[in-house]
Design a protein around this motif. Structure first.
Motif, short mmCIF file in Angstrom:
data_model
loop_
_atom_site.label_atom_id
_atom_site.label_comp_id
_atom_site.label_asym_id
_atom_site.label_seq_id
_atom_site.Cartn_x
_atom_site.Cartn_y
_atom_site.Cartn_z
N SER A 3 -9.22 -7.34 -2.24
CA SER A 3 -8.99 -8.50 -1.38
C SER A 3 -7.51 -8.88 -1.41
CB SER A 3 -9.83 -9.69 -1.83
OG SER A 3 -9.49 -10.85 -1.08
N PHE A 4 -6.83 -8.69 -0.29
CA PHE A 4 -5.43 -9.12 -0.20
C PHE A 4 -5.32 -10.63 -0.36
CE2 PHE A 4 -4.73 -5.32 2.84
CZ PHE A 4 -4.61 -4.46 1.76
N MET A 5 -6.31 -11.37 0.13
CA MET A 5 -6.26 -12.82 0.04
C MET A 5 -6.37 -13.28 -1.41
SD MET A 5 -6.03 -15.84 1.27
CE MET A 5 -6.20 -15.68 3.06
N ASP A 6 -7.31 -12.73 -2.16
CA ASP A 6 -7.50 -13.16 -3.54
C ASP A 6 -6.32 -12.79 -4.42
OD1 ASP A 6 -9.93 -14.15 -2.80
OD2 ASP A 6 -11.12 -12.53 -3.68
N ARG A 7 -5.76 -11.59 -4.21
CA ARG A 7 -4.71 -11.14 -5.11
C ARG A 7 -3.33 -11.62 -4.69
NH1 ARG A 7 -3.75 -4.86 -6.84
NH2 ARG A 7 -5.95 -5.05 -7.41
N TYR A 8 -3.07 -11.63 -3.38
CA TYR A 8 -1.71 -11.91 -2.91
C TYR A 8 -1.60 -13.10 -1.97
CZ TYR A 8 -0.93 -7.30 -4.86
OH TYR A 8 -0.87 -6.23 -5.71
N ARG A 9 -2.74 -13.74 -1.67
CA ARG A 9 -2.77 -14.87 -0.74
C ARG A 9 -2.30 -14.47 0.66
NH1 ARG A 9 -5.61 -16.00 -4.17
NH2 ARG A 9 -5.64 -17.84 -5.51
N TRP A 10 -2.61 -13.23 1.04
CA TRP A 10 -2.31 -12.75 2.39
C TRP A 10 -3.56 -12.88 3.25
CZ3 TRP A 10 0.76 -7.51 2.62
CH2 TRP A 10 2.02 -7.68 2.02
N SER A 11 -3.36 -13.26 4.50
CA SER A 11 -4.49 -13.31 5.42
C SER A 11 -4.79 -11.95 6.04
CB SER A 11 -4.22 -14.33 6.54
OG SER A 11 -3.06 -13.97 7.26
N ASN A 12 -3.81 -11.03 6.02
CA ASN A 12 -4.03 -9.68 6.53
C ASN A 12 -2.82 -8.80 6.20
OD1 ASN A 12 -2.04 -9.97 8.83
ND2 ASN A 12 -3.51 -11.55 9.41
N CYS A 13 -2.96 -7.52 6.49
CA CYS A 13 -1.89 -6.53 6.37
C CYS A 13 -1.73 -5.86 7.73
CB CYS A 13 -2.25 -5.50 5.30
SG CYS A 13 -1.24 -4.00 5.32
N MET A 14 -0.48 -5.75 8.24
CA MET A 14 -0.29 -5.27 9.61
C MET A 14 0.64 -4.07 9.74
SD MET A 14 -0.26 -8.96 11.60
CE MET A 14 -0.21 -8.19 13.21
N SER A 15 1.20 -3.56 8.63
CA SER A 15 1.96 -2.31 8.66
C SER A 15 2.05 -1.77 7.24
CB SER A 15 3.35 -2.50 9.27
OG SER A 15 4.12 -3.44 8.55
N CYS A 16 2.36 -0.48 7.12
CA CYS A 16 2.42 0.10 5.78
C CYS A 16 3.25 1.38 5.78
CB CYS A 16 1.02 0.38 5.24
SG CYS A 16 0.16 1.75 6.03
N HIS A 17 3.65 1.78 4.59
CA HIS A 17 4.32 3.05 4.36
C HIS A 17 3.58 3.75 3.23
CE1 HIS A 17 8.21 5.34 3.01
NE2 HIS A 17 7.28 6.15 3.48
N ALA A 18 2.78 4.75 3.59
CA ALA A 18 2.07 5.55 2.58
C ALA A 18 3.05 6.59 2.06
CB ALA A 18 0.84 6.20 3.20
N MET A 19 3.46 6.46 0.82
CA MET A 19 4.50 7.32 0.27
C MET A 19 3.91 8.57 -0.38
SD MET A 19 6.76 4.18 -1.27
CE MET A 19 8.18 5.16 -1.70
N ASP A 20 2.78 8.43 -1.05
CA ASP A 20 2.09 9.56 -1.66
C ASP A 20 0.60 9.26 -1.69
OD1 ASP A 20 3.98 11.68 -2.67
OD2 ASP A 20 4.89 9.93 -3.62
N GLY A 21 -0.20 10.31 -1.66
CA GLY A 21 -1.64 10.13 -1.75
C GLY A 21 -2.28 9.81 -0.41
N HIS A 22 -3.59 9.59 -0.46
CA HIS A 22 -4.39 9.30 0.73
C HIS A 22 -5.19 8.03 0.47
CE1 HIS A 22 -3.66 13.29 2.69
NE2 HIS A 22 -3.30 13.56 1.46
N TRP A 23 -5.30 7.20 1.51
CA TRP A 23 -5.82 5.84 1.35
C TRP A 23 -6.82 5.51 2.45
CZ3 TRP A 23 -3.64 2.62 -2.55
CH2 TRP A 23 -2.51 3.15 -3.19
N LEU A 24 -7.70 4.54 2.15
CA LEU A 24 -8.58 3.93 3.13
C LEU A 24 -8.30 2.44 3.16
CD1 LEU A 24 -11.95 5.66 2.16
CD2 LEU A 24 -10.49 6.25 4.10
#
Length: 200
Positions: A141-162
């Motif tokens: 939960s981004f909200m519980d851990r970081y107080r974010w309402s959402n995530c809208m961009s990213c940079h996957a540097m290594d590995g594979h994610w869901l």
């Protein structure tokens, strides 16, 4: 589950195929409960209708795959790992499997930067200890851990994610491999997890 049309969220470079020594394999079946004709697949397939008239069930013998309800890796995405899937409708699909992408095994650290806004704007997520501006673990939960309402961009540097639209790995998901994703075409995500080598 809502239907998503023509969303790929892909960087310019597609994921590198896994070595054939990993023997990743999935078998698709025309009918539910593994009935009808079958097709064994060990690589990406942009249109399963080239081999089967329809496809309602599958068995993953080894490896991890993303399945799509539209050809050419478009539409809703569904993650599958080793196991049996007797009915695609029970996975929340409103149609049958149309395309398939193999997820290569990565023997390296999983590293991701995620951002609160599109185009890498807003706050950037940091690890819980604040030591690096990177994320290397799951987050339910981004909200519980970081107080974010959402995530809208990213940079996957290594590995594979869901990433998932809802907290606790629920709702519609998207698969991310190394690359930059400046926007999610209007989608917002609330949780994310790594694709682990142990799942293979």
């Amino acid at each position: 589950m809502d239907k998503v049309s023509h969303i790929t969220l892909e960087p310019a470079v597609t994921p590198k195929s896994a070595s054939s020594s990993h023997n990743l394999c999935i078998t698709f079946y025309e009918d539910r409960n593994f009935g009808g004709r079958s097709y064994d697949c060990s690589s990406d397939c942009s249109d399963l209708s080239s081999y089967l008239s329809h496809c309602y069930s599958c068995r993953v013998h080894s490896g991890c795959f993303m399945l799509y309800d539209r050809p050419n890796y478009m539409g809703n995405q569904y993650f599958v790992k080793r196991g049996e899937y007797p009915d695609c409708m029970s996975m929340g699909m409103s149609d049958w499997f149309r395309s398939c992408r193999m997820i290569p095994m990565v023997n390296s650290l999983t590293v991701m930067r995620i951002y609160e806004r599109e185009n890498f704007g807003g706050q950037m997520m940091k690890m819980m200890d604040g030591s690096l501006p990177l994320m290397t673990d799951d987050c339910d939960s981004f909200m519980d851990r970081y107080r974010w309402s959402n995530c809208m961009s990213c940079h996957a540097m290594d590995g594979h994610w869901l990433m998932y639209e809802q907290p606790h790995y629920r709702g519609r998901m998207r698969y991310f491999w190394p690359g930059e994703y400046r926007s999610f075409d209007g989608m917002k995500f609330m949780s994310m997890r790594r694709i682990m080598d142990s799942w293979y």
